[in-house]
Design a protein around this motif. Structure first.
Motif, PDB file in Angstrom:
ATOM      1  N   ARG A 155      26.774 -55.982 -57.134  1.00 45.18           N
ATOM      2  CA  ARG A 155      27.413 -54.431 -56.447  1.00 45.18           C
ATOM      3  C   ARG A 155      27.112 -54.905 -55.088  1.00 45.18           C
ATOM      4  O   ARG A 155      27.571 -54.068 -53.601  1.00 45.18           O
ATOM      5  N   ASN A 156      26.924 -55.422 -54.220  1.00 45.07           N
ATOM      6  CA  ASN A 156      26.698 -56.016 -53.020  1.00 45.07           C
ATOM      7  C   ASN A 156      28.074 -55.703 -52.463  1.00 45.07           C
ATOM      8  O   ASN A 156      28.200 -55.807 -51.076  1.00 45.07           O
ATOM      9  N   ILE A 157      29.352 -55.695 -53.182  1.00 43.77           N
ATOM     10  CA  ILE A 157      30.667 -55.864 -52.291  1.00 43.77           C
ATOM     11  C   ILE A 157      31.261 -54.745 -53.503  1.00 43.77           C
ATOM     12  O   ILE A 157      32.038 -54.023 -52.435  1.00 43.77           O
ATOM     13  N   PRO A 273      37.600 -50.267 -34.450  1.00 42.46           N
ATOM     14  CA  PRO A 273      37.509 -51.914 -34.765  1.00 42.46           C
ATOM     15  C   PRO A 273      37.652 -51.345 -36.401  1.00 42.46           C
ATOM     16  O   PRO A 273      37.192 -50.226 -37.540  1.00 42.46           O
ATOM     17  N   HIS A 274      37.834 -53.020 -37.882  1.00 40.69           N
ATOM     18  CA  HIS A 274      38.080 -52.409 -38.254  1.00 40.69           C
ATOM     19  C   HIS A 274      36.442 -52.136 -38.954  1.00 40.69           C
ATOM     20  O   HIS A 274      35.399 -52.625 -38.848  1.00 40.69           O
ATOM     21  N   GLN A 275      36.868 -51.643 -40.501  1.00 42.10           N
ATOM     22  CA  GLN A 275      35.949 -50.638 -41.284  1.00 42.10           C
ATOM     23  C   GLN A 275      34.436 -51.545 -41.763  1.00 42.10           C
ATOM     24  O   GLN A 275      35.102 -51.034 -42.826  1.00 42.10           O
ATOM     25  N   GLY A 303      34.678 -45.966 -47.273  1.00 43.37           N
ATOM     26  CA  GLY A 303      34.493 -47.224 -47.698  1.00 43.37           C
ATOM     27  C   GLY A 303      35.248 -48.598 -46.195  1.00 43.37           C
ATOM     28  O   GLY A 303      35.702 -47.371 -45.970  1.00 43.37           O
ATOM     29  N   ASN A 304      35.275 -49.850 -46.507  1.00 39.93           N
ATOM     30  CA  ASN A 304      35.809 -50.354 -46.383  1.00 39.93           C
ATOM     31  C   ASN A 304      37.669 -50.558 -47.145  1.00 39.93           C
ATOM     32  O   ASN A 304      37.504 -50.854 -48.062  1.00 39.93           O
ATOM     33  N   THR A 305      38.673 -50.088 -46.433  1.00 40.53           N
ATOM     34  CA  THR A 305      39.510 -50.315 -47.429  1.00 40.53           C
ATOM     35  C   THR A 305      40.166 -51.397 -46.526  1.00 40.53           C
ATOM     36  O   THR A 305      41.692 -51.761 -46.960  1.00 40.53           O
TER      37      THR A 305
HETATM   38  O1  UT7 Z   1      35.705 -56.112 -44.800  1.00 41.65           O
HETATM   39  C1  UT7 Z   1      35.062 -57.888 -44.730  1.00 41.65           C
HETATM   40  C2  UT7 Z   1      33.593 -58.481 -44.339  1.00 41.65           C
HETATM   41  N1  UT7 Z   1      32.748 -58.093 -44.683  1.00 41.65           N
HETATM   42  C3  UT7 Z   1      32.096 -57.803 -43.932  1.00 41.65           C
HETATM   43  O2  UT7 Z   1      31.898 -57.605 -42.702  1.00 41.65           O
HETATM   44  C4  UT7 Z   1      30.700 -57.887 -44.681  1.00 41.65           C
HETATM   45  C5  UT7 Z   1      29.694 -57.857 -44.470  1.00 41.65           C
HETATM   46  N2  UT7 Z   1      28.286 -58.473 -44.838  1.00 41.65           N
HETATM   47  C6  UT7 Z   1      27.433 -56.940 -44.592  1.00 41.65           C
HETATM   48  O3  UT7 Z   1      27.821 -56.015 -44.713  1.00 41.65           O
HETATM   49  C7  UT7 Z   1      26.051 -56.856 -45.214  1.00 41.65           C
HETATM   50  O4  UT7 Z   1      26.227 -58.946 -45.670  1.00 41.65           O
HETATM   51  C8  UT7 Z   1      26.088 -56.330 -47.017  1.00 41.65           C
HETATM   52  C9  UT7 Z   1      25.445 -54.869 -46.599  1.00 41.65           C
HETATM   53  C10 UT7 Z   1      26.947 -56.636 -47.750  1.00 41.65           C
HETATM   54  C11 UT7 Z   1      24.784 -56.805 -47.389  1.00 41.65           C
HETATM   55  O5  UT7 Z   1      23.642 -56.414 -46.824  1.00 41.65           O
HETATM   56  P1  UT7 Z   1      21.833 -57.503 -46.203  1.00 41.65           P
HETATM   57  O6  UT7 Z   1      21.067 -56.563 -45.554  1.00 41.65           O
HETATM   58  O7  UT7 Z   1      22.747 -57.875 -46.006  1.00 41.65           O
HETATM   59  O8  UT7 Z   1      21.998 -57.256 -47.701  1.00 41.65           O
HETATM   60  P2  UT7 Z   1      21.653 -58.599 -49.023  1.00 41.65           P
HETATM   61  O9  UT7 Z   1      22.872 -59.177 -49.516  1.00 41.65           O
HETATM   62  O10 UT7 Z   1      20.755 -60.045 -47.854  1.00 41.65           O
HETATM   63  O11 UT7 Z   1      21.036 -58.421 -49.892  1.00 41.65           O
HETATM   64  C12 UT7 Z   1      19.551 -57.625 -49.900  1.00 41.65           C
HETATM   65  C13 UT7 Z   1      19.222 -57.326 -51.015  1.00 41.65           C
HETATM   66  C14 UT7 Z   1      18.752 -58.235 -51.945  1.00 41.65           C
HETATM   67  O12 UT7 Z   1      17.968 -57.867 -52.966  1.00 41.65           O
HETATM   68  P3  UT7 Z   1      15.845 -59.160 -52.757  1.00 41.65           P
HETATM   69  O13 UT7 Z   1      16.516 -60.271 -52.576  1.00 41.65           O
HETATM   70  O14 UT7 Z   1      16.069 -58.948 -51.937  1.00 41.65           O
HETATM   71  O15 UT7 Z   1      15.426 -58.946 -54.069  1.00 41.65           O
HETATM   72  C15 UT7 Z   1      19.739 -58.005 -52.937  1.00 41.65           C
HETATM   73  O16 UT7 Z   1      20.535 -58.001 -54.129  1.00 41.65           O
HETATM   74  O17 UT7 Z   1      19.491 -56.146 -51.324  1.00 41.65           O
HETATM   75  C16 UT7 Z   1      19.589 -56.133 -52.663  1.00 41.65           C
HETATM   76  N3  UT7 Z   1      21.640 -54.882 -52.935  1.00 41.65           N
HETATM   77  C17 UT7 Z   1      20.868 -54.231 -53.305  1.00 41.65           C
HETATM   78  N4  UT7 Z   1      20.640 -54.176 -53.413  1.00 41.65           N
HETATM   79  C18 UT7 Z   1      20.801 -51.906 -53.719  1.00 41.65           C
HETATM   80  C19 UT7 Z   1      23.040 -55.852 -52.437  1.00 41.65           C
HETATM   81  N5  UT7 Z   1      23.349 -55.637 -53.096  1.00 41.65           N
HETATM   82  C20 UT7 Z   1      22.612 -53.885 -52.667  1.00 41.65           C
HETATM   83  C21 UT7 Z   1      23.205 -52.298 -53.244  1.00 41.65           C
HETATM   84  N6  UT7 Z   1      22.250 -51.381 -53.651  1.00 41.65           N
HETATM   85  N7  UT7 Z   1      24.224 -52.569 -53.932  1.00 41.65           N
END
Ligand code: UT7
Length: 347
Positions: A155-157, A273-275, A303-305
């Motif tokens: 889900r995080n991706i 900026p890249h989304q 979203g991120n495309t």
């Molecule tokens: O374009 C490619 C480049 N990519 C990026 O630039 C992405 C950069 N990173 C981000 O945008 C962020 O890190 C994310 C949006 C991907 C994640 O946000 P985060 O605030 O860094 O969350 P996290 O990964 O630290 O996870 C926090 C919590 C976790 O739960 P616990 O361990 O705290 O209980 C995850 O399991 O959120 C949980 N979680 C979710 N909960 C609900 C992760 N994904 C989800 C989800 N729905 N989809």
């Protein structure tokens, strides 16, 4: 002095809108979590069998070519950026050349993920500046919805990515101060495994970032039932590590493009900026002291495309009249690799 200018731009997003609440059918997530962490409200998913990365690219390219006032047969080079190609090989460039009945021109595929389009633009720019080609089609297209883990495990991706395509036609111009002023490309392979899709691949765990399978039969090192069972054929991302690096490199590469042209952040008419995440874009905006009208974001709806995000946002901003002739436009991207890049252009 010969420079490249964007003489046609187009975008295509699939009709199928997928909201955050729709994703709750597959995984444990919520609209609140997704919006708060990423700004995303909805994204588009391609038709499962009717649309591919290449067919979406054809839609965007057709618009860009028409707006440039030329035909597909006038294109003399293709630069195609994607991380979700129709085939492992050959790349999408040749599929697009075939689909659009183009001449037997060169077709180059770019593998730089989120910064793919800016890298592609930079490559095309060099061919224009040297006088090699006159009509180059530069494309970013992605069909992410086919390659994501829709279980809670992924889900995080999976909540972040969406499908779509954007394209531009680059042509030479001798108009003083017009067109692409400069491009700036960077990488840091130390972050290669932080945001990656390891399998299928030829790594055989050489880099030590994957479960040991030294004794596995060679065929199972490329793609095995075990990989599929453990969802190891899907992208992996350590989101917080990517976030931390992105908020440093985005402003850095934007400032690099400005200082190379003796300009300041206040000179920017529009930053695209890249989304990747609305929170990253907002951080960058704040760091550079840009006002709301100087930055365009549409991640909320697509979203991120990845490779398609910059040309889609650029096209949409232009279609809405937010980019006008003479404007200073900055394109910037950061993503898997790590790679990051910027392009500064006078529209
Ligand atoms: O374009 C490619 C480049 N990519 C990026 O630039 C992405 C950069 N990173 C981000 O945008 C962020 O890190 C994310 C949006 C991907 C994640 O946000 P985060 O605030 O860094 O969350 P996290 O990964 O630290 O996870 C926090 C919590 C976790 O739960 P616990 O361990 O705290 O209980 C995850 O399991 O959120 C949980 N979680 C979710 N909960 C609900 C992760 N994904 C989800 C989800 N729905 N989809």
């Amino acid at each position: 002095m010969l420079r490249s200018k964007i003489s046609g731009i187009g975008m295509y997003v699939p009709k199928n809108i997928v909201t955050n609440n729709d994703l709750k059918k597959y995984m444990d997530t919520s609209d609140e979590w997704i919006q708060e962490r990423t700004g995303i409200i909805e994204r588009r998913y391609a038709d499962r069998t009717g649309e591919t990365t290449t067919t979406m690219a054809v839609e965007a390219a057709s618009i860009a070519i028409e707006r440039a006032g030329i035909t597909p047969q006038d294109i003399d080079f293709i630069v195609f950026a994607t991380l979700s190609p129709d085939y492992y090989f050959p790349g999408c460039g040749v599929l697009l050349q075939r689909a659009m009945k183009m001449k037997e021109i060169g077709a180059l595929d770019i593998r730089n993920q989120c910064s793919g389009f800016v890298y592609a633009l930079s490559v095309a720019d060099q061919f224009i500046r040297t006088g090699t080609y006159k009509n180059i089609l530069v494309i970013g297209s992605e069909k992410h919805s086919f390659g994501l883990d829709f279980s809670t495990r992924g889900r995080n991706i999976s909540v972040i990515f969406g499908d779509g395509a954007g394209a531009v036609v680059l042509q030479p111009t001798e108009e003083e101060g017009r067109g692409i002023l400069s491009t700036h490309l960077h990488s840091d392979g130390e972050g290669a495994e932080i945001l990656a899709m390891y399998n299928p691949g030829t790594h055989a765990n050489h880099w030590g970032h994957y479960a040991d399978f030294k004794d596995a039969p060679i065929a199972e090192m490329f793609m095995s039932h075990e990989m599929i069972d453990n969802a190891q054929n899907f992208p992996f991302m350590d989101g917080p590590s990517v976030f931390k690096k992105a908020v440093v490199k985005f402003p850095e590469v934007i400032m690099e493009s400005l200082s190379a042209n003796k300009l300041n952040a206040s000179d920017i008419s529009m930053l695209i900026p890249h989304q990747a995440n609305l929170r990253i874009a907002q951080f960058v905006q704040q760091k550079l002291g840009l006002r709301d009208h100087q930055v365009y974001n549409n991640i909320q709806h697509y979203g991120n495309t990845t490779a398609a995000s910059v040309p889609i946002a650029l096209c949409e901003a232009w279609e809405k009249g937010k980019i006008k002739e003479g404007d200073l436009v900055c394109l910037a991207a950061f993503g898997s690799g790590f790679t990051w890049a910027s392009a500064l252009l006078r529209w």
